[in-house]
Every structure is written in structure tokens, then in C-alpha cells.
Design an enzyme around this catalytic site. Structure first.
Site, PDB file in Angstrom:
ATOM      1  N   HIS A   1     -24.542  38.758  -6.638  1.00 56.14           N
ATOM      2  CA  HIS A   1     -24.253  37.528  -7.003  1.00 56.14           C
ATOM      3  C   HIS A   1     -24.936  37.555  -8.309  1.00 56.14           C
ATOM      4  CE1 HIS A   1     -23.386  33.340  -7.351  1.00 56.14           C
ATOM      5  NE2 HIS A   1     -24.442  33.043  -7.262  1.00 56.14           N
TER       6      HIS A   1
ATOM      7  N   ASP B   1     -19.615  39.399  -4.920  1.00 49.72           N
ATOM      8  CA  ASP B   1     -19.603  38.728  -4.688  1.00 49.72           C
ATOM      9  C   ASP B   1     -18.694  37.970  -4.062  1.00 49.72           C
ATOM     10  OD1 ASP B   1     -21.250  36.255  -5.035  1.00 49.72           O
ATOM     11  OD2 ASP B   1     -21.575  35.851  -7.299  1.00 49.72           O
TER      12      ASP B   1
ATOM     13  N   SER C   1     -23.961  31.632 -11.167  1.00 52.77           N
ATOM     14  CA  SER C   1     -23.687  30.230 -10.634  1.00 52.77           C
ATOM     15  C   SER C   1     -23.105  29.290 -11.275  1.00 52.77           C
ATOM     16  CB  SER C   1     -24.845  30.827  -9.523  1.00 52.77           C
ATOM     17  OG  SER C   1     -24.243  30.006  -8.324  1.00 52.77           O
TER      18      SER C   1
END
Length: 499
Positions: free
Chosen positions: A458, A433, A181
Site C-alpha cells: 500500500h 496491495d 490511498s
């Protein structure tokens, strides 16, 4: 705070810290063609053993007027590290407590023995315990002025040099950066800016292109909608219709009270503005469910069942239902996310994710460098229509922090889509995601590689191996280890030539 900027900010807080329609790499269609890494076979739960350490960092790495320093926290585990042929796997910390990210990055622990690796988890400045001004760190923009990606990367660079200098046997070892991320973005940017310190980077679910018109602002919400559309008949259509159902009920005489009771809200709705806040909260919930749509029970943002989007969609099978029934269905679906444990007595519209994420720090970053536009039209997605309004966003940031965002700075600093001169970066993205829309999903060069993971949410590839993992993520992890070993081999070849 304005509507579009509030929604964006909530999404970014959940970030942490991406293209559903992209073709699958041929290698992902033929898992038997690649030897499986032994690191991912079914094994008992690993007990994480690490040391907590600190390093003194300059508050300002790039100026010469401020001598102030602060303690940056980092975690180190050397159980499997070997001086001969070993490696250092360096996690570039996200927007939160580093122990939380350490506990949710099982991939590094799974491969430590195979890679003979020392594991280092570096905490990002202004998060966790790494506060440059202690309790005053978030008091105003003057104290927050040193919360930038550039300063964070400089912290990581200094830490690596310190470790190599002070740990016997580490001086000539290669380092690989890893992150997911926002941490994945930092890992990629770290390799770009400090290629002499890291031989490569694994950037998982890293939306480095979610900036300044590099991708359409609506791509994020479209991917969320696709996830729900594929997880149950009428699911996304029911959610699309749910907003009007809430609006109609809210306008009735006792509508606010009825909504509060039907949704079991901890704080009752009392005014019309509360309704918009409620819908924002529900919207973010569906976003978060899509992000963590893992194939097994998990506890990343909240305790959740396996494939939580499918579970949520069980309550949205029918789109043509009375408004009151629709809201009751919403409550049941919200319970999947907020009350899977069965312990919640009411639902708190202020709660969306774990408290381990740094809300204040990220809201400032979103108001300065990390400006990542999102929008929706209510036609190609299941959300209410909301355009991206940069002026409104900027005004909200100025009101909150006294700063104006610089939406073009990140592409200017790190190259935007013009990054082909860099090498040795893996960009992995799960098809499920929403952040994959701003990620690199096609190979750029032979060494800037993209892996798209079918049925992957994710940064699923960075999580610990699980018997319920889809074959696609098992193969992805093996590919990632294969590429990292190649970087190591190339590093030692160059080192021998230098000697």
C-alpha cells in the site's frame, strides 16, 4: 451492525485513507534504461522540520446561508524551496491526523531538494484538529453534513490560492498534488476538478474505481488471498479452514472460554455474537497485514517485521491440524501484527490500526459518498462467504447516522471510468496491495499513466526510501519524478508564452 457492512466498515477504517495480475510495464523490466534520481540514494534518516499553520475555511463552500468558518490545519516546509524554478508539492490529506501522514510520506521529503520544492500537507476537514464544529463535529448528521469530498477539495483549492497570494515568490509557481490511498483519490479528483490550480497529480494506491459495479466486489479479498498464497505453502488454505475450526470450538460447552484464553483476549467471549466479532477482527487483521507488507520493519498501522505476510504464514504451514492447534497457530500469527514489540499483555478485538486514523469521520463518509463494496465467496478467497447487501448496508448507516448512502454519487461526480479527457495524473499501485483491484492499473492516455509495482504494498512509493526497497519501487519513484519534472517544464513553457 450487519455482518457484510461491519466488515466493509472495518476495512474502510483501515484504508487509509490496489491489480495483482496486471502485466508489468516494459519500463519496469528494464531499470537501467532510466537515469536514477539522486534523491533515492541511501541517506541518513531525515529530521522533518515544518511549521504548523492554520487557515480560516468556510464550513460550506457551496451555499450562501452559512457564514460559519473553522480553522484548517496545514504543515509547511520550505527548507529547499526556491522562488526561481521551484515548485509546490501539495499533499491532499487523508482521513486522519495530518502529522501522522506527513511522517509517513517520506517520498516528498526525499525529493524536496531535487524539486526545489515547498512541501504543504493539508489536513482534511473533520480529521485531526480541523473540526468545523469543534467537539460537536460528530454529534449528529446535521453537523457532519459538510464532510464530503467536494468540500474537502474546495478547502484545498482555497488554501492553494491563499498560499500563492500571501507567500512572496509563490504566485507563479506550479503546484503538484500528491496523496496515497483515500488521499490519492483526492489528489486525482483535485486535478480533475481544479486543473487550473495543480499541473498534475500523483495518486498512489488510489482505488477510484472501487464503486458501484465498476469492479467486481470480490477483487479486494482475492488479492489479499493471493498475497498469502504466494507467501507460504498452505497458508491461505489454512486460513480458509480456520473459520470452521473457530466455529466448532465455539459451540462446545466451554468453547468460548477456551477461545478467549487460547487467543489471550483482553475481553473474554461470552455470547455467540462475540464469535462473529472475533472472526471479523481476525479477517481485518489479515487484510491489514497484506496492505502493509513492506520489505523492511515498519510502524505504519502497527509495529511490524519485514515482509509480515511471510512471517504470519510461518504459522500456517499445515492446514490439516486439530482445531485447537489451528487456534493456537492463529494466536501466534496474530501476535506478529499486534505484539511484534513484545509489550502487549493481551489482544484487544477493538484494536486494528493506529489511533491517528479518524474512525467516526470515516464511518460517516462510508455511509454517504464513499461506498466501496467488498464481498467474498470462501472459494476463490480465504475468507468466509459474505455477499454484498446494499439494503442491509443502507439500513445500518441509517441506524448509526440517520443517513442513506448514495453509491452512485462518486462515479457521477468524478466520471467513473470515463476520465480520458483529463491529463497529467499518475496512478501507481503495488501488486501486493488489495486496493489495487479498484485502481487504475493500465494507461488510459499518454498523460493518464498507470504504474504497477511488483512486490509493492500500500502506497510503498510514497514512503521514505529504504536500502531494502525492491528495485521496482526505486524505479517507480524515478519515473514519478521524471513525469513531475515534465509537467513543470510544460508549465513554465506555457507561462513564458502568456507573458
Amino acid at each position: 451492525m450487519g455482518r457484510c457492512s461491519l466488515l466493509l466498515l472495518l476495512l474502510l477504517i483501515a484504508f487509509l485513507t490496489p491489480g495483482a495480475a496486471n502485466p508489468v510495464s516494459p519500463s519496469l523490466r528494464a531499470p537501467s534504461s532510466l537515469p536514477w534520481s539522486t534523491s533515492f540514494r541511501s541517506r541518513p534518516t531525515i529530521t522533518l522540520k515544518y511549521s504548523i499553520r492554520y487557515i480560516q475555511q468556510k464550513v460550506d463552500h457551496f451555499g450562501f446561508n452559512i457564514d460559519r468558518t473553522f480553522k484548517q490545519r496545514y504543515l509547511i516546509a520550505d527548507n529547499y524551496w526556491k522562488e526561481d524554478g521551484g515548485s509546490i508539492l501539495f499533499y491532499t490529506g487523508n482521513e486522519g491526523d495530518i502529522i501522522w501522514f506527513c511522517n509517513n510520506t517520506g517520498f516528498m521529503w526525499d525529493i524536496a531538494e531535487e524539486m526545489k520544492a515547498m512541501l504543504v500537507f493539508a489536513e482534511h476537514r473533520y480529521y485531526g484538529e480541523s473540526l468545523p464544529f469543534g467537539a460537536d463535529s460528530f454529534s449528529d448528521s446535521r453537523h457532519l453534513n459538510f464532510l464530503t469530498t467536494e468540500q474537502a477539495l474546495a478547502d484545498f483549492a482555497k488554501l492553494i490560492r491563499y498560499l500563492k497570494r500571501t507567500i512572496p515568490g509563490a504566485r507563479n509557481q506550479h503546484v503538484i498534488a500528491l496523496g496515497g490511498s483515500y488521499g490519492g483519490m483526492l489528489a486525482a479528483w483535485f486535478r480533475m476538478k481544479y486543473p487550473h490550480l495543480v499541473v498534475g497529480a500523483l495518486a498512489s494506491s488510489a482505488p477510484i474505481w472501487q464503486f458501484n459495479d465498476l469492479v467486481p466486489c470480490d477483487i479486494f479479498m482475492k488479492i489479499v488471498t493471493t498475497d498469502f498464497s504466494q507467501s507460504g505453502p498452505n497458508c491461505s488454505e489454512s486460513i480458509r479452514r480456520s473459520w470452521d475450526a473457530i466455529n466448532r470450538l465455539a459451540k462446545k460447552g466451554t468453547g468460548l472460554r477456551w477461545l478467549s484464553e487460547a487467543l489471550h483476549l483482553c475481553t473474554p467471549l461470552t455470547k455467540s455474537q462475540d464469535v462473529q466479532r472475533l472472526k471479523d477482527w481476525i479477517s481485518e487483521t489479515w487484510v491489514n497485514v497484506a496492505m502493509v507488507d513492506y520489505p523492511y520493519e515498519s510502524n505504519f498501522l502497527q509495529p511490524l517485521p519485514a515482509w509480515p505476510v511471510k512471517v504470519v504464514c510461518q504459522y500456517f504451514k499445515y492446514s490439516n491440524v486439530p482445531d485447537t492447534v489451528m487456534v493456537q497457530n492463529i494466536f501466534q500469527a496474530l501476535n506478529v501484527y499486534y505484539n511484534y514489540s513484545g509489550q502487549a499483555k493481551c489482544l484487544n478485538v477493538s484494536e486494528t490500526a493506529t489511533s491517528s486514523l479518524g474512525v467516526l469521520g470515516w464511518s460517516y463518509q462510508a455511509c454517504t459518498e464513499m461506498v466501496m463494496p467488498t464481498c467474498s465467496d470462501g472459494v476463490d478467497d480465504m475468507f468466509e462467504p459474505h455477499s454484498w447487501n446494499m439494503k442491509e448496508y443502507s439500513d445500518d448507516c441509517f441506524k448509526q447516522w440517520g443517513v442513506r448512502p448514495r453509491p452512485s454519487w462518486i462515479p457521477t461526480m468524478y466520471g467513473g471510468k470515463n476520465i480520458s479527457s483529463h491529463t497529467n495524473i499518475i496512478f501507481s499501485n503495488g501488486e501486493l496491495d488489495p486496493w489495487s483491484g479498484g485502481g487504475v492499473t493500465k494507461d488510459i492516455t499518454d498523460t493518464l499513466l498507470a504504474i504497477v509495482i511488483p512486490n509493492g504494498a500500500h502506497h510503498l512509493d510514497l514512503r521514505a526510501s529504504n536500502a531494502l526497497d525492491p528495485v521496482s519501487v526505486q524505479l517507480t519513484r524515478s519515473l514519478e519524478v521524471k513525469y513531475m519534472k515534465q509537467w513543470i517544464s510544460d508549465f513554465y513553457v506555457r507561462l513564458r508564452k502568456m507573458n
